[in-house]
Design an enzyme around this catalytic site. Structure first.
Site, PDB file in Angstrom:
ATOM      1  N   ASP A 122       0.847  -1.190   0.000  1.00 15.24           N
ATOM      2  CA  ASP A 122       0.000   0.000   0.000  1.00 15.24           C
ATOM      3  C   ASP A 122       0.883   1.241   0.000  1.00 15.24           C
ATOM      4  OD1 ASP A 122      -2.515   1.255   0.013  1.00 15.24           O
ATOM      5  OD2 ASP A 122      -2.374   1.630   2.148  1.00 15.24           O
ATOM      6  N   HIS A 129      -3.955  14.115   0.403  1.00 13.73           N
ATOM      7  CA  HIS A 129      -4.196  13.254   1.559  1.00 13.73           C
ATOM      8  C   HIS A 129      -3.051  13.361   2.559  1.00 13.73           C
ATOM      9  CE1 HIS A 129      -5.235   9.812   4.012  1.00 13.73           C
ATOM     10  NE2 HIS A 129      -4.076   9.238   3.730  1.00 13.73           N
ATOM     11  N   GLU A 195     -10.468   3.967   3.290  1.00 14.35           N
ATOM     12  CA  GLU A 195      -9.491   4.631   2.444  1.00 14.35           C
ATOM     13  C   GLU A 195      -9.862   4.311   1.001  1.00 14.35           C
ATOM     14  OE1 GLU A 195      -5.527   5.203   5.192  1.00 14.35           O
ATOM     15  OE2 GLU A 195      -5.462   3.704   3.582  1.00 14.35           O
ATOM     16  N   GLU A 197      -9.208   3.931  -2.580  1.00 20.07           N
ATOM     17  CA  GLU A 197      -7.967   3.724  -3.315  1.00 20.07           C
ATOM     18  C   GLU A 197      -8.232   3.035  -4.656  1.00 20.07           C
ATOM     19  OE1 GLU A 197      -4.625   2.130  -1.267  1.00 20.07           O
ATOM     20  OE2 GLU A 197      -5.332   2.728   0.728  1.00 20.07           O
ATOM     21  N   ASP A 229      -9.066   0.247   1.645  1.00 20.17           N
ATOM     22  CA  ASP A 229      -8.146  -0.245   2.663  1.00 20.17           C
ATOM     23  C   ASP A 229      -8.647   0.218   4.029  1.00 20.17           C
ATOM     24  OD1 ASP A 229      -5.929  -1.661   3.518  1.00 20.17           O
ATOM     25  OD2 ASP A 229      -4.647   0.101   3.526  1.00 20.17           O
ATOM     26  N   ARG A 233      -8.088   3.661  12.987  1.00 22.24           N
ATOM     27  CA  ARG A 233      -7.182   4.773  13.260  1.00 22.24           C
ATOM     28  C   ARG A 233      -6.670   4.764  14.697  1.00 22.24           C
ATOM     29  NH1 ARG A 233      -5.762   6.166   8.184  1.00 22.24           N
ATOM     30  NH2 ARG A 233      -7.571   6.744   6.923  1.00 22.24           N
ATOM     31  N   GLN A 236      -4.105   1.969  15.027  1.00 18.55           N
ATOM     32  CA  GLN A 236      -2.924   2.366  14.260  1.00 18.55           C
ATOM     33  C   GLN A 236      -2.107   3.430  14.994  1.00 18.55           C
ATOM     34  OE1 GLN A 236      -3.884   4.009  10.440  1.00 18.55           O
ATOM     35  NE2 GLN A 236      -1.755   4.295   9.824  1.00 18.55           N
ATOM     36  N   LYS A 249      -4.404  -2.074  10.091  1.00 19.29           N
ATOM     37  CA  LYS A 249      -4.676  -2.172   8.656  1.00 19.29           C
ATOM     38  C   LYS A 249      -4.935  -3.613   8.193  1.00 19.29           C
ATOM     39  CE  LYS A 249      -3.590   2.075   7.055  1.00 19.29           C
ATOM     40  NZ  LYS A 249      -4.373   2.858   6.089  1.00 19.29           N
ATOM     41  N   THR A 253      -8.884  -5.747   3.586  1.00 22.03           N
ATOM     42  CA  THR A 253      -8.757  -4.838   2.446  1.00 22.03           C
ATOM     43  C   THR A 253      -9.727  -5.345   1.387  1.00 22.03           C
ATOM     44  OG1 THR A 253      -6.416  -4.399   2.896  1.00 22.03           O
ATOM     45  CG2 THR A 253      -7.220  -3.896   0.682  1.00 22.03           C
ATOM     46  N   GLU A 357     -10.035  12.540   7.189  1.00 24.08           N
ATOM     47  CA  GLU A 357      -9.960  13.875   6.598  1.00 24.08           C
ATOM     48  C   GLU A 357     -11.325  14.554   6.553  1.00 24.08           C
ATOM     49  OE1 GLU A 357      -7.277  13.718   2.877  1.00 24.08           O
ATOM     50  OE2 GLU A 357      -7.932  11.664   3.287  1.00 24.08           O
TER      51      GLU A 357
END
Length: 409
Positions: A122, A129, A195, A197, A229, A233, A236, A249, A253, A357
């Protein structure tokens, strides 16, 4: 009685017309244990192996497999030949009698993970971002780390938990510790995120010790898919110093069931953003014949409500540069390797590809019709869709990747 129209008679502008033809793997209710390579045309899927056999194709055995992996490994000449043949099979009227019985409505089949994922990497390739994340977590420091504009940053993830669209995502548990907490606690993540992606699927392997240059991107990469993904948070944030993402993570996925071949996206190639610093030769794409960017328009919904529209064309680092970075130390590629672009975010608030975000780490909740959201709640369904400009004003559909959050086990 009026003549019934054929599934091959598509409405003008169908994003899954003959200009697209993405690949997947499917099974039917009457043969649930038999997986087949399929190609999407309109709202149907063609049994590609059966079609190849019926029409005497030399690639019949390659397509009569339960996975895309043999086709991925076959290389670019085979990819081109098979795509040309498929285009003829679904467009030439003389083939209709053979092809029509081999078409199944998409909503009547089960779609599976279309290839065996070998390795998963990844990246972190969106400047918007990365800048947003830097501002959230380092408000008094530089938003970007010193290396960010000199190399595509990435990490190796967990291939075994890549799942196909439609698979439920179990809320992960782990250690978490807020800055004000005296000690960590264990429990379900309370900051479960997305996420948005794009994933790139490697076909042809490379030899260990031999880097893959920018110009060989098309020789190795078969196509792309949408990718979510999922990210815990809070887990992490506590675990990632000093070695980076791990349990926050690796729990899941999600990828779309369809792999769009690179050839279908020729009309969507675009120039990437201007570089702010000179790049080292192995990453310098200034003189490459083909633009490295791809104009993909992504939409993100939560429970059917649109929350973001990230533009992939704004990505600072291209897929070819990511492949070059991934192998420059001599690491080898394997058939079925998957690498993600990293979260796709644009310059505008409504173009951010993560809840981190969009809500500024929970400070600014999203006001959705079914309630406010900072991060994901149990029962939430997240769906990513996308399209790209195609030839002659058409659109190329990338399908969708969707997942529903279920409570921690």
């Amino acid at each position: 009685m009026p003549e019934q129209s054929s599934p091959l008679d598509l409405a003008e502008g169908d994003p899954f017309g003959p200009h697209n033809l993405p690949y997947g793997v499917f099974s039917t209710p009457d043969h649930a244990g038999r997986r087949r390579v399929g190609v999407r045309i309109g709202d149907h899927v063609l049994d590609a192996g059966a079609a190849a056999h019926a029409l005497g194709s030399p690639y019949a055995q390659l397509l009569a497999q339960p996975s895309l992996t043999p086709l991925l490994a076959a290389g670019r000449t085979a990819w081109r030949d098979v795509r040309r043949a498929l285009t003829a099979w679904v467009t030439v009227p003389a083939h209709r009698a053979d092809i029509e019985p081999l078409l199944y409505p998409v909503d009547s089949v089960t779609l599976h993970l279309p290839y065996e994922v070998a390795d998963y990497v990844d990246f972190y390739a969106s400047e918007h971002h990365a800048t947003n994340v830097g501002r959230i977590f380092r408000p008094d420091g530089d938003a970007l780390t010193p290396n960010w504009k000199h190399l595509p940053i990435g990490y190796h993830g967990r291939a075994g938990t890549v799942v196909v669209s439609g698979t439920d995502v179990v809320r992960p548990s782990g250690q978490r510790k807020a800055p004000s907490d005296p000690a960590p606690v264990f429990g379900p993540s309370v900051k479960l995120d997305i996420e948005a992606e794009v994933g790139f699927v490697v076909g042809v392997p490379s030899e260990q010790g031999t880097p893959v240059p920018l110009g060989d991107f098309r020789e190795h990469v078969f196509g792309l898919c949408l990718l979510n993904d999922w990210s815990a948070r809070d887990i992490q944030a506590w675990e990632y110093v000093p070695l980076g993402p791990f349990l926050g993570k690796s729990f899941a996925t999600s990828v779309s069931a369809w792999v769009t071949p690179l050839e279908a996206l020729d009309a969507a190639r675009t120039q990437p953003p201007a570089r702010d610093f000179p790049l080292l030769p192995y990453l310098d794409d200034a003189d490459e014949e083909e633009h490295g960017g791809i104009d993909l328009r992504i939409s993100v919904t939560i429970n059917g409500h649109l929350v973001s529209e990230p533009p992939f064309s704004s990505m600072y680092w291209t897929a070819a540069q990511q492949l070059a970075q991934m192998t420059v130390n001599g690491a080898s590629l394997r058939t079925g390797d998957l690498y993600g672009s990293g979260t796709v975010s644009g310059a505008e608030p409504a173009q951010r590809g993560s809840l981190l975000e969009l809500t500024w780490n929970g400070r600014d909740p999203l006001d959705l019709p079914d309630g406010k959201r900072t991060f994901l709640e149990d029962g939430d369904v997240v769906t990513l869709t996308a399209w790209a400009p195609g030839p002659h004003g058409t659109r190329v559909g990338l399908g969708e990747v969707t997942g529903r959050i279920v409570p921690s086990a």
